[in-house]
Motif scaffolding. Structure first.
Motif, PDB file in Angstrom:
ATOM      1  N   ALA A  47      42.617  42.381  39.884  1.00 36.00           N
ATOM      2  CA  ALA A  47      41.684  41.857  40.885  1.00 36.00           C
ATOM      3  C   ALA A  47      40.289  42.363  40.556  1.00 36.00           C
ATOM      4  CB  ALA A  47      42.093  42.297  42.283  1.00 36.00           C
ATOM      5  N   LYS A  48      39.301  41.609  40.902  1.00 28.58           N
ATOM      6  CA  LYS A  48      37.915  41.933  40.632  1.00 28.58           C
ATOM      7  C   LYS A  48      37.353  42.819  41.739  1.00 28.58           C
ATOM      8  CE  LYS A  48      33.942  41.494  38.543  1.00 28.58           C
ATOM      9  NZ  LYS A  48      33.608  42.578  37.672  1.00 28.58           N
ATOM     10  N   ASP A  70      35.620  41.714  45.379  1.00 29.21           N
ATOM     11  CA  ASP A  70      36.008  40.406  45.917  1.00 29.21           C
ATOM     12  C   ASP A  70      36.444  40.576  47.363  1.00 29.21           C
ATOM     13  OD1 ASP A  70      35.454  39.047  43.619  1.00 29.21           O
ATOM     14  OD2 ASP A  70      37.511  38.464  43.176  1.00 29.21           O
ATOM     15  N   ARG A 105      41.808  37.053  47.434  1.00 26.98           N
ATOM     16  CA  ARG A 105      42.945  37.466  46.604  1.00 26.98           C
ATOM     17  C   ARG A 105      44.110  37.901  47.493  1.00 26.98           C
ATOM     18  NH1 ARG A 105      41.618  37.958  41.118  1.00 26.98           N
ATOM     19  NH2 ARG A 105      39.388  37.733  40.755  1.00 26.98           N
ATOM     20  N   LEU A 115      44.733  41.261  49.368  1.00 30.41           N
ATOM     21  CA  LEU A 115      44.141  42.370  48.632  1.00 30.41           C
ATOM     22  C   LEU A 115      42.787  42.565  49.299  1.00 30.41           C
ATOM     23  CD1 LEU A 115      45.043  41.653  44.903  1.00 30.41           C
ATOM     24  CD2 LEU A 115      46.207  43.098  46.565  1.00 30.41           C
ATOM     25  N   LEU A 148      39.610  47.092  46.961  1.00 36.43           N
ATOM     26  CA  LEU A 148      38.903  46.755  45.730  1.00 36.43           C
ATOM     27  C   LEU A 148      37.550  47.439  45.602  1.00 36.43           C
ATOM     28  CD1 LEU A 148      39.708  42.931  45.705  1.00 36.43           C
ATOM     29  CD2 LEU A 148      41.005  44.798  44.642  1.00 36.43           C
ATOM     30  N   SER A 184      48.505  47.686  42.122  1.00 34.92           N
ATOM     31  CA  SER A 184      47.612  46.525  42.028  1.00 34.92           C
ATOM     32  C   SER A 184      46.240  46.978  41.596  1.00 34.92           C
ATOM     33  CB  SER A 184      47.533  45.792  43.369  1.00 34.92           C
ATOM     34  OG  SER A 184      47.008  46.594  44.362  1.00 34.92           O
TER      35      SER A 184
END
Length: 117
Positions: free
Chosen positions: A23-24, A27, A31, A82, A87, A117
């Motif tokens: 995952a970025k 974000d 997601r 997510l 993140l 993750s």
């Protein structure tokens, strides 16, 4: 808006094979993981119910942890976000997913074994 959904089979009875979800960083609201709960490879269907809730539990590499609510799908799978909190930092987040039954006869909880993750 675009949604990126990673589909996973996640064990409840034995260690999960490492399942990285890329995952970025930063974000938000795009997601998701769509998880099928399995018991030694056999699908467990999670029924939709007013007393059931789904939570993804996340532990970041800074030692902080939080849970974020997901939803139960018509096909007996669950979808969890997510979350942007997950993140914020570079690195690995260790996650598991819980289905919690809050029925009056006593709270029950089933949690997958941990994934990354």
């Amino acid at each position: 808006m675009i949604q990126i959904i990673k589909e996973l089979n996640i064990e409840v009875s034995k260690p999960n094979v490492f399942q990285a979800v890329v995952a970025k960083q930063y974000d938000m609201n795009t997601r998701f993981i769509k998880a099928t709960f399995v018991d030694y490879g056999k699908k467990i269907e999670i029924p939709q119910s007013d007393t059931l809730k789904v939570v993804i539990n996340a532990l970041r590499n800074d030692g902080l942890s939080k849970g974020f609510e997901g939803e139960i799908n018509d096909d007996g799978t669950v979808t969890v976000p997510l979350h942007s909190w997950m993140l914020e930092l570079v690195g690995t987040v260790v996650c598991d997913i819980s289905v919690i039954d809050t029925a009056e006869d006593g709270e029950k909880k089933l949690t997958t074994t941990s994934s990354t993750s």
